[in-house]
Design a protein around this motif. Structure first.
Motif, PDB file in Angstrom:
ATOM      1  N   ALA A  71       0.840  -1.199   0.000  1.00  0.00           N
ATOM      2  CA  ALA A  71       0.000   0.000   0.000  1.00  0.00           C
ATOM      3  C   ALA A  71       0.872   1.244   0.000  1.00  0.00           C
ATOM      4  O   ALA A  71       1.834   1.341   0.761  1.00  0.00           O
ATOM      5  CB  ALA A  71      -0.915   0.004   1.212  1.00  0.00           C
ATOM      6  N   VAL A  72       0.531   2.171  -0.880  1.00  0.00           N
ATOM      7  CA  VAL A  72       1.221   3.457  -0.961  1.00  0.00           C
ATOM      8  C   VAL A  72       0.203   4.547  -0.657  1.00  0.00           C
ATOM      9  O   VAL A  72      -0.876   4.583  -1.256  1.00  0.00           O
ATOM     10  CB  VAL A  72       1.844   3.675  -2.353  1.00  0.00           C
ATOM     11  CG1 VAL A  72       2.396   5.086  -2.474  1.00  0.00           C
ATOM     12  CG2 VAL A  72       2.947   2.653  -2.610  1.00  0.00           C
ATOM     13  N   LYS A  73       0.550   5.429   0.245  1.00  0.00           N
ATOM     14  CA  LYS A  73      -0.350   6.500   0.663  1.00  0.00           C
ATOM     15  C   LYS A  73       0.146   7.837   0.120  1.00  0.00           C
ATOM     16  O   LYS A  73       1.307   8.201   0.302  1.00  0.00           O
ATOM     17  CB  LYS A  73      -0.419   6.552   2.187  1.00  0.00           C
ATOM     18  CG  LYS A  73      -1.343   7.615   2.749  1.00  0.00           C
ATOM     19  CD  LYS A  73      -1.349   7.540   4.267  1.00  0.00           C
ATOM     20  CE  LYS A  73      -2.289   8.554   4.904  1.00  0.00           C
ATOM     21  NZ  LYS A  73      -2.270   8.458   6.380  1.00  0.00           N
ATOM     22  N   ILE A  74      -0.745   8.560  -0.540  1.00  0.00           N
ATOM     23  CA  ILE A  74      -0.415   9.865  -1.103  1.00  0.00           C
ATOM     24  C   ILE A  74      -1.438  10.885  -0.628  1.00  0.00           C
ATOM     25  O   ILE A  74      -2.651  10.627  -0.660  1.00  0.00           O
ATOM     26  CB  ILE A  74      -0.397   9.817  -2.644  1.00  0.00           C
ATOM     27  CG1 ILE A  74       0.757   8.916  -3.123  1.00  0.00           C
ATOM     28  CG2 ILE A  74      -0.257  11.213  -3.241  1.00  0.00           C
ATOM     29  CD1 ILE A  74       0.782   8.712  -4.617  1.00  0.00           C
ATOM     30  N   LEU A  75      -0.956  12.042  -0.187  1.00  0.00           N
ATOM     31  CA  LEU A  75      -1.846  13.111   0.257  1.00  0.00           C
ATOM     32  C   LEU A  75      -2.085  14.107  -0.870  1.00  0.00           C
ATOM     33  O   LEU A  75      -1.166  14.444  -1.625  1.00  0.00           O
ATOM     34  CB  LEU A  75      -1.239  13.858   1.447  1.00  0.00           C
ATOM     35  CG  LEU A  75      -1.210  13.177   2.812  1.00  0.00           C
ATOM     36  CD1 LEU A  75      -0.810  14.188   3.875  1.00  0.00           C
ATOM     37  CD2 LEU A  75      -2.551  12.556   3.149  1.00  0.00           C
ATOM     38  N   ILE A  76      -3.328  14.577  -0.964  1.00  0.00           N
ATOM     39  CA  ILE A  76      -3.699  15.643  -1.900  1.00  0.00           C
ATOM     40  C   ILE A  76      -4.032  16.856  -1.048  1.00  0.00           C
ATOM     41  O   ILE A  76      -4.987  16.839  -0.276  1.00  0.00           O
ATOM     42  CB  ILE A  76      -4.918  15.262  -2.765  1.00  0.00           C
ATOM     43  CG1 ILE A  76      -4.766  13.840  -3.324  1.00  0.00           C
ATOM     44  CG2 ILE A  76      -5.128  16.287  -3.853  1.00  0.00           C
ATOM     45  CD1 ILE A  76      -3.624  13.665  -4.273  1.00  0.00           C
ATOM     46  N   ALA A  77      -3.239  17.922  -1.169  1.00  0.00           N
ATOM     47  CA  ALA A  77      -3.409  19.090  -0.309  1.00  0.00           C
ATOM     48  C   ALA A  77      -3.563  20.356  -1.142  1.00  0.00           C
ATOM     49  O   ALA A  77      -3.361  20.360  -2.354  1.00  0.00           O
ATOM     50  CB  ALA A  77      -2.215  19.222   0.649  1.00  0.00           C
TER      51      ALA A  77
END
Length: 204
Positions: free
Chosen positions: A21-27
């Motif tokens: 699992a790879v977690k990416i934030l959209i800010a």
């Protein structure tokens, strides 16, 4: 009668593949397109925590430039992309209003990288997101969201206004378009790979 030969043991079943699992934030600031980006690239119906703006937000939320906006994210947006059976990308969109920024500290845990969305009409709303990623050493790319093709700055002007490091990639497009979202994610992956190899790479 000769004894029958023993039956062969059944072949062991292969262990199920557990995808990484790879977690990416959209800010980004309020109303720049974070919810829209998550929805445009997610393979599943995105989880959204939007609420209608009410009179209670008057004088609290800055609606300059987004006067027609009727809803706001109060916790997070969530989407998923299955790259292959061994890799799944999870997207977490952060709330944009300052009164919900406390959520960022929880959402950032385990994040591999981030995407900062900026609107050229309100570039100042992106400063907090950029500072947040930089202060935590989290690599990110910048997406200049051109609403309806509206863009008031050149790439050089945007980079200077945001005071971006030269190696930070920056792309210009419409977050409603799925291919632009794909390009942003690929740019982030390339950026992460370049950093891990010790080569920051050129920014756009």
């Amino acid at each position: 009668m000769a004894p029958s030969a023993p039956l062969p043991s059944p072949a062991p079943r292969p262990a199920p593949v557990v995808p990484a699992a790879v977690k990416i934030l959209i800010a980004g600031g309020f109303g720049v397109g974070k919810t829209t980006l998550v929805g445009s690239v997610s393979e599943v119906a995105p989880l959204r925590t939007e609420e209608y703006l009410t009179r209670a937000s008057v004088g609290v939320d800055d609606l300059a430039g987004v006067d027609s906006k009727e809803t706001t994210t109060v916790a997070l947006d969530f989407g998923r992309i299955t790259v292959n059976p061994e890799l799944v990308v999870y997207l977490f969109g952060t709330p944009g209003q300052e009164r919900f920024w406390f959520m960022w500290n929880d959402l950032v845990n385990g994040a591999l990288g981030g995407i900062v969305i900026a609107d050229t009409r309100r570039l100042d709303t992106s400063f907090a997101s950029i500072d947040f990623f930089e202060s935590r050493g989290i690599p990110f790319v910048v997406a200049i969201n051109c609403f309806h093709g509206h863009n008031t700055r050149t790439p050089a002007e945007v980079r200077a206004a945001l005071d971006l490091d030269p190696q930070v990639p920056m792309l210009i497009g419409d977050v409603r378009v799925r291919t632009f979202g794909r390009d942003l994610l690929l740019a982030l992956v390339d950026h992460l790979m370049a950093l891990s190899a010790g080569d920051p790479g050129p920014g756009c």
